[in-house]
Write an enzyme that holds these catalytic residues in place. Structure first.
Site, PDB file in Angstrom:
ATOM      1  N   GLY A 129      -7.904-111.868 -84.082  1.00  0.00           N
ATOM      2  CA  GLY A 129      -9.082-112.062 -84.024  1.00  0.00           C
ATOM      3  C   GLY A 129      -9.969-111.011 -84.588  1.00  0.00           C
ATOM      4  N   GLY A 146       6.684 -85.834 -74.282  1.00  0.00           N
ATOM      5  CA  GLY A 146       5.751 -86.489 -73.136  1.00  0.00           C
ATOM      6  C   GLY A 146       6.293 -87.586 -72.420  1.00  0.00           C
ATOM      7  N   ILE A 164       6.783 -90.674 -72.846  1.00  0.00           N
ATOM      8  CA  ILE A 164       7.870 -91.699 -73.581  1.00  0.00           C
ATOM      9  C   ILE A 164       8.985 -91.032 -73.749  1.00  0.00           C
ATOM     10  N   SER A 173       8.141 -89.905 -80.513  1.00  0.00           N
ATOM     11  CA  SER A 173       7.015 -90.537 -79.594  1.00  0.00           C
ATOM     12  C   SER A 173       6.013 -89.146 -79.463  1.00  0.00           C
ATOM     13  N   GLY A 200       2.727 -89.559 -79.499  1.00  0.00           N
ATOM     14  CA  GLY A 200       1.328 -89.944 -78.971  1.00  0.00           C
ATOM     15  C   GLY A 200       1.045 -91.367 -79.689  1.00  0.00           C
ATOM     16  N   ARG A 201      -0.013 -91.739 -79.361  1.00  0.00           N
ATOM     17  CA  ARG A 201      -0.587 -93.332 -79.639  1.00  0.00           C
ATOM     18  C   ARG A 201      -1.725 -93.221 -80.369  1.00  0.00           C
ATOM     19  N   ASP A 215      -6.623 -98.600 -74.209  1.00  0.00           N
ATOM     20  CA  ASP A 215      -6.237 -97.601 -75.167  1.00  0.00           C
ATOM     21  C   ASP A 215      -7.063 -97.623 -76.615  1.00  0.00           C
ATOM     22  N   HIS A 235       7.843 -91.756 -39.512  1.00  0.00           N
ATOM     23  CA  HIS A 235       9.168 -91.308 -39.441  1.00  0.00           C
ATOM     24  C   HIS A 235      10.581 -91.922 -39.217  1.00  0.00           C
TER      25      HIS A 235
HETATM   26  P1  FAD Z   1      -2.434-103.119 -75.129  1.00  0.00           P
HETATM   27  O1  FAD Z   1      -1.348-103.421 -74.083  1.00  0.00           O
HETATM   28  O2  FAD Z   1      -1.930-102.469 -76.237  1.00  0.00           O
HETATM   29  O3  FAD Z   1      -2.824-104.570 -75.408  1.00  0.00           O
HETATM   30  C1  FAD Z   1      -3.701-105.082 -76.753  1.00  0.00           C
HETATM   31  C2  FAD Z   1      -3.267-106.407 -77.323  1.00  0.00           C
HETATM   32  O4  FAD Z   1      -4.338-106.986 -78.162  1.00  0.00           O
HETATM   33  C3  FAD Z   1      -1.684-106.655 -77.774  1.00  0.00           C
HETATM   34  O5  FAD Z   1      -1.331-107.593 -77.371  1.00  0.00           O
HETATM   35  C4  FAD Z   1      -2.070-106.802 -79.380  1.00  0.00           C
HETATM   36  O6  FAD Z   1      -1.145-107.464 -80.215  1.00  0.00           O
HETATM   37  C5  FAD Z   1      -3.376-107.589 -79.301  1.00  0.00           C
HETATM   38  N1  FAD Z   1      -4.281-107.084 -80.505  1.00  0.00           N
HETATM   39  C6  FAD Z   1      -4.634-106.264 -81.049  1.00  0.00           C
HETATM   40  N2  FAD Z   1      -5.616-106.408 -82.063  1.00  0.00           N
HETATM   41  C7  FAD Z   1      -5.755-107.718 -82.200  1.00  0.00           C
HETATM   42  C8  FAD Z   1      -6.654-108.478 -82.772  1.00  0.00           C
HETATM   43  N3  FAD Z   1      -7.236-108.158 -83.842  1.00  0.00           N
HETATM   44  N4  FAD Z   1      -6.528-110.060 -82.451  1.00  0.00           N
HETATM   45  C9  FAD Z   1      -5.830-110.451 -81.482  1.00  0.00           C
HETATM   46  N5  FAD Z   1      -4.895-109.560 -80.900  1.00  0.00           N
HETATM   47  C10 FAD Z   1      -5.036-108.189 -81.090  1.00  0.00           C
HETATM   48  N6  FAD Z   1       1.070 -97.118 -68.725  1.00  0.00           N
HETATM   49  C11 FAD Z   1       1.148 -96.882 -67.497  1.00  0.00           C
HETATM   50  O7  FAD Z   1       0.062 -97.241 -66.905  1.00  0.00           O
HETATM   51  N7  FAD Z   1       2.256 -96.938 -66.689  1.00  0.00           N
HETATM   52  C12 FAD Z   1       3.593 -97.132 -67.408  1.00  0.00           C
HETATM   53  O8  FAD Z   1       4.621 -97.119 -66.932  1.00  0.00           O
HETATM   54  C13 FAD Z   1       3.398 -96.952 -68.910  1.00  0.00           C
HETATM   55  N8  FAD Z   1       4.722 -97.149 -69.528  1.00  0.00           N
HETATM   56  C14 FAD Z   1       4.583 -97.270 -70.924  1.00  0.00           C
HETATM   57  C15 FAD Z   1       5.807 -97.134 -71.907  1.00  0.00           C
HETATM   58  C16 FAD Z   1       5.875 -97.122 -73.077  1.00  0.00           C
HETATM   59  C17 FAD Z   1       6.891 -97.059 -73.800  1.00  0.00           C
HETATM   60  C18 FAD Z   1       4.605 -97.308 -73.810  1.00  0.00           C
HETATM   61  C19 FAD Z   1       4.328 -97.461 -75.317  1.00  0.00           C
HETATM   62  C20 FAD Z   1       3.253 -97.295 -73.014  1.00  0.00           C
HETATM   63  C21 FAD Z   1       3.205 -97.259 -71.720  1.00  0.00           C
HETATM   64  N9  FAD Z   1       2.151 -97.230 -70.950  1.00  0.00           N
HETATM   65  C22 FAD Z   1       2.085 -97.233 -69.525  1.00  0.00           C
HETATM   66  C23 FAD Z   1       0.683 -97.470 -71.425  1.00  0.00           C
HETATM   67  C24 FAD Z   1       0.362 -98.856 -71.556  1.00  0.00           C
HETATM   68  O9  FAD Z   1       1.179 -99.737 -72.258  1.00  0.00           O
HETATM   69  C25 FAD Z   1      -1.079 -98.884 -72.057  1.00  0.00           C
HETATM   70  O10 FAD Z   1      -1.937 -97.968 -71.631  1.00  0.00           O
HETATM   71  C26 FAD Z   1      -1.491-100.432 -71.862  1.00  0.00           C
HETATM   72  O11 FAD Z   1      -1.077-101.115 -72.268  1.00  0.00           O
HETATM   73  C27 FAD Z   1      -3.169-100.462 -72.575  1.00  0.00           C
HETATM   74  O12 FAD Z   1      -3.494-101.696 -72.241  1.00  0.00           O
HETATM   75  P2  FAD Z   1      -4.617-102.285 -73.503  1.00  0.00           P
HETATM   76  O13 FAD Z   1      -4.834-103.607 -72.726  1.00  0.00           O
HETATM   77  O14 FAD Z   1      -5.578-101.372 -73.777  1.00  0.00           O
HETATM   78  O15 FAD Z   1      -3.742-102.525 -74.907  1.00  0.00           O
HETATM   79  P1  NAI Z   2       2.382 -88.058 -75.197  1.00  0.00           P
HETATM   80  O1  NAI Z   2       0.963 -87.593 -75.340  1.00  0.00           O
HETATM   81  O2  NAI Z   2       2.883 -88.241 -73.668  1.00  0.00           O
HETATM   82  O3  NAI Z   2       3.448 -86.867 -75.377  1.00  0.00           O
HETATM   83  C1  NAI Z   2       3.525 -86.681 -76.913  1.00  0.00           C
HETATM   84  C2  NAI Z   2       4.330 -85.314 -77.201  1.00  0.00           C
HETATM   85  O4  NAI Z   2       4.621 -85.146 -78.409  1.00  0.00           O
HETATM   86  C3  NAI Z   2       3.304 -84.209 -76.508  1.00  0.00           C
HETATM   87  O5  NAI Z   2       4.073 -83.373 -75.817  1.00  0.00           O
HETATM   88  C4  NAI Z   2       3.089 -83.323 -78.085  1.00  0.00           C
HETATM   89  O6  NAI Z   2       2.521 -81.774 -77.924  1.00  0.00           O
HETATM   90  C5  NAI Z   2       4.379 -83.693 -78.785  1.00  0.00           C
HETATM   91  N1  NAI Z   2       4.218 -83.773 -80.151  1.00  0.00           N
HETATM   92  C6  NAI Z   2       3.057 -84.108 -80.926  1.00  0.00           C
HETATM   93  N2  NAI Z   2       3.172 -83.922 -82.178  1.00  0.00           N
HETATM   94  C7  NAI Z   2       4.513 -83.304 -82.325  1.00  0.00           C
HETATM   95  C8  NAI Z   2       5.316 -82.964 -83.610  1.00  0.00           C
HETATM   96  N3  NAI Z   2       4.819 -82.972 -84.554  1.00  0.00           N
HETATM   97  N4  NAI Z   2       6.507 -82.407 -83.338  1.00  0.00           N
HETATM   98  C9  NAI Z   2       7.092 -82.197 -81.918  1.00  0.00           C
HETATM   99  N5  NAI Z   2       5.949 -82.623 -81.010  1.00  0.00           N
HETATM  100  C10 NAI Z   2       5.189 -83.202 -81.184  1.00  0.00           C
HETATM  101  O7  NAI Z   2       2.811 -89.322 -75.926  1.00  0.00           O
HETATM  102  P2  NAI Z   2       3.680 -90.359 -75.893  1.00  0.00           P
HETATM  103  O8  NAI Z   2       5.082 -90.019 -74.968  1.00  0.00           O
HETATM  104  O9  NAI Z   2       4.205 -90.928 -77.334  1.00  0.00           O
HETATM  105  O10 NAI Z   2       3.321 -91.435 -75.189  1.00  0.00           O
HETATM  106  C11 NAI Z   2       2.090 -92.097 -75.481  1.00  0.00           C
HETATM  107  C12 NAI Z   2       1.218 -92.479 -74.262  1.00  0.00           C
HETATM  108  O11 NAI Z   2       1.651 -93.853 -73.798  1.00  0.00           O
HETATM  109  C13 NAI Z   2       1.133 -91.665 -73.192  1.00  0.00           C
HETATM  110  O12 NAI Z   2       0.371 -90.527 -73.181  1.00  0.00           O
HETATM  111  C14 NAI Z   2       0.710 -92.306 -71.940  1.00  0.00           C
HETATM  112  O13 NAI Z   2      -0.593 -92.389 -72.109  1.00  0.00           O
HETATM  113  C15 NAI Z   2       1.359 -93.697 -72.532  1.00  0.00           C
HETATM  114  N6  NAI Z   2       2.621 -93.855 -71.622  1.00  0.00           N
HETATM  115  C16 NAI Z   2       2.623 -93.816 -70.370  1.00  0.00           C
HETATM  116  C17 NAI Z   2       3.597 -93.778 -69.565  1.00  0.00           C
HETATM  117  C18 NAI Z   2       3.592 -94.036 -67.944  1.00  0.00           C
HETATM  118  O14 NAI Z   2       2.510 -93.900 -67.320  1.00  0.00           O
HETATM  119  N7  NAI Z   2       4.574 -93.543 -67.382  1.00  0.00           N
HETATM  120  C19 NAI Z   2       5.066 -94.101 -70.147  1.00  0.00           C
HETATM  121  C20 NAI Z   2       4.873 -93.981 -71.418  1.00  0.00           C
HETATM  122  C21 NAI Z   2       3.765 -93.880 -72.133  1.00  0.00           C
END
Ligand code: FAD
Ligand code: NAI
Length: 475
Positions: free
Chosen positions: A122, A192, A194, A279, A281-282, A322, A454
């Protein structure tokens, strides 16, 4: 005439699909556009969370934990396992099934709530006569229009400059969840959320895992007493974590990946691995949204600029999850989605950013809500702290999992709970009580006076509350 909707949601992740459902519940005619494709090219609703995030990572964490328990801990319970073996392809296949169940679940929910789904990308075309025109490019191309637009386009893995993901040897979260064999040596850049979750999965399955972290502090955002306890446990499990490194050149060849880096002592070192997960950050995803076409404001990091109510600079255009400021968490995205739908309906949608829980699903699990001890010190706030170790909890002993503690921080004068930090078994579930307590602005005494079952792990929360007043009963 193009199809017209009250609300168009761009993105079908937890922020977008929940916003679409809530808006439909409130009586609006809603469309949701999502471009994610499954392996067959069909729709895969649920976004990053369902496809390459929360759900698949938790499925693999569970499977790998079973393997670890069977291999290393069942014997403690008098259960002897012989001939233990691993079928990684089956494990990954099970994870894919769990993902598909969740994808299908969102399709079902859209049908149930009469949300019209468009599979494709979109993008904004124009704003005309109080309506926004949105082009959808999928298998076909069409333009739809809507009075309100909610952008929920999520985030993508941050690329380390000069080292693009190939998802074969240099992996993002996507490739990290799709490996079909256990690498002998696995490197991760970034310790972090991930890094720790994915590092744990592949270590449990047999990989030698090294995590390289740029910062000198382990889990800097986490209460440091809790982070130290977690670090100790991870190192004991065999996860190699190097802090304070500076990553240099990364070379990927037929044999594997070589990472040159400077360690905390300033020495030049090289790490050779079969696969490397990056991993670090995002970043907010606005690729293909054509924000310029309507003048939608982005900040210097590419995130959509919103106020506290998720309003953008354009009338009736909202953004959640996000793609905007704040923690990148699925439940934060969902809360914002609900609140925006309610605001569109003229209601008072509300998100309390002070009570958003965090969970890291490692073993031990790490979970927290509210402020850390370091933050309270920096603010100069007078506080009391109470901790209770799982070692002194009967249920934890029965489980055979006594690592960690519950730590509660309360205001020194009013006794209001300011933060709770847990490292240990089922921290992900225990934190919910603490979120409720903080949402109702409970005091530590409130928790201390509530009857907890308990034997249960939740008694450790009650005891931590008693510890705030220096009167634990079981420690
Ligand atoms: P997203 O889930 O990224 O969804 C965005 C959607 O929009 C996607 O389907 C994408 O294809 C679509 N899109 C993008 N641009 C367009 C466009 N122009 N047109 C149509 N569609 C489009 N968070 C937690 O709370 N607990 C966890 O355990 C957790 N684990 C994680 C593990 C990993 C490995 C990763 C990477 C993230 C994790 N997160 C976790 C973070 C969580 O996934 C995100 O915070 C969450 O998905 C954000 O939701 P969102 O709806 O903002 O975006
Ligand atoms: P993160 O922000 O958690 O961790 C990134 C780590 O990379 C930090 O510790 C940072 O200092 C380090 N870093 C950054 N640049 C670097 C470099 N050049 N060299 C070495 N280290 C470096 O990001 P991550 O793990 O990628 O996850 C992204 C996000 O996804 C999380 O912040 C979280 O919001 C979401 N997530 C949530 C989960 C959950 O809720 N259980 C699980 C996985 C992801």
């Amino acid at each position: 005439m193009s199809k017209q909707f009250d609300v168009i949601v761009i993105g079908g992740g937890p922020g977008g699909y929940i916003a679409a459902i809530r808006a439909a519940q409130l009586g609006f005619n809603v469309a949701c556009i999502d471009e994610w494709k499954n392996a067959q090219g069909g729709p895969a609703l649920g976004g990053t969370c369902t496809n390459v995030g929360c759900i698949p990572s938790k499925a693999l964490l569970q499977s790998s934990e079973h393997f670890e328990q069977a291999g290393h801990h069942f014997a403690d319970h008098g259960i002897n396992v012989s001939g233990l073996s691993l079928d990684v392809a089956k494990m990954v296949g099970r994870k894919d099934t769990v993902v598909k169940q969740n994808n299908d679940g969102v399709v079902y929910l859209f049908k149930k709530n009469k949300v019209t789904f468009f599979h494709g990308r979109g993008s904004f075309v124009a704003a005309k006569d109080g309506l926004y025109e949105i082009k959808v490019v999928g298998t076909a191309e069409e333009t739809i229009s809507g009075k309100h637009v909610i952008v929920a386009t999520g985030s993508n893995a941050r690329v380390l400059p000069g080292t693009p993901f190939d998802e074969d040897k240099i992996l993002s979260n996507d490739g990290a969840l799709r490996m079909t064999a256990v690498p002998k040596k696995l490197g991760l850049i970034g310790s972090g959320v991930i890094g720790l979750e994915m590092g744990s999965v592949w270590r449990r399955l047999g990989a030698e895992v090294t995590v390289l972290e740029g910062l000198p502090t382990f889990l800097g955002a986490v209460d440091q007493q809790i982070a130290k306890e977690a670090h100790k446990a991870f190192v004991k499990q065999g996860l190699k974590i190097e802090l304070g490194v500076k990553v240099g050149e990364i070379k990927s060849g037929k044999k594997g990946v070589s990472v040159a880096y400077t360690n905390a002592k300033g020495e030049a070192v090289s790490l050779d691995v079969d696969k490397l997960i990056i991993s670090i950050g995002r970043v907010a995803n606005t690729i293909g949204l054509a924000a310029d076409a309507v003048g939608l404001a982005l900040d210097e990091r590419g995130a959509i600029v919103v106020d506290g109510d998720c309003k953008t600079n354009l009338p009736n255009v909202w953004a959640v999850g996000d793609v905007v400021r704040g923690p990148m968490l699925a439940h934060k995205a969902e809360e914002e989605g609900v609140a925006v739908a309610e605001r569109i309906a003229g209601q008072h949608g509300h998100v309390n950013f002070n009570t958003i829980p965090w969970v890291i699903y490692t073993n031990p699990e790490i979970a927290w809500v509210g402020q850390t001890e370091e933050q309270l010190k920096a603010e100069g706030r007078a506080y009391k702290a109470g901790t209770f170790p799982f070692m002194a909890n009967g249920r934890a002993r029965a489980l055979g999992d006594t690592t960690g503690m519950v730590k509660m921080l309360a205001d020194a004068v009013t006794d209001e709970i300011l933060g709770v930090h847990i490292v240990g078994p089922m921290a992900s579930e225990l934190i919910a009580e603490c979120v409720v307590a903080m949402e109702f602005r409970a005091s530590s005494e409130d928790i201390a006076r509530i009857c907890h079952a308990h034997p249960s792990l939740s008694e450790a929360t009650k005891e931590a509350a008693l510890a705030v007043d220096k009167r634990t009963l079981n420690f």
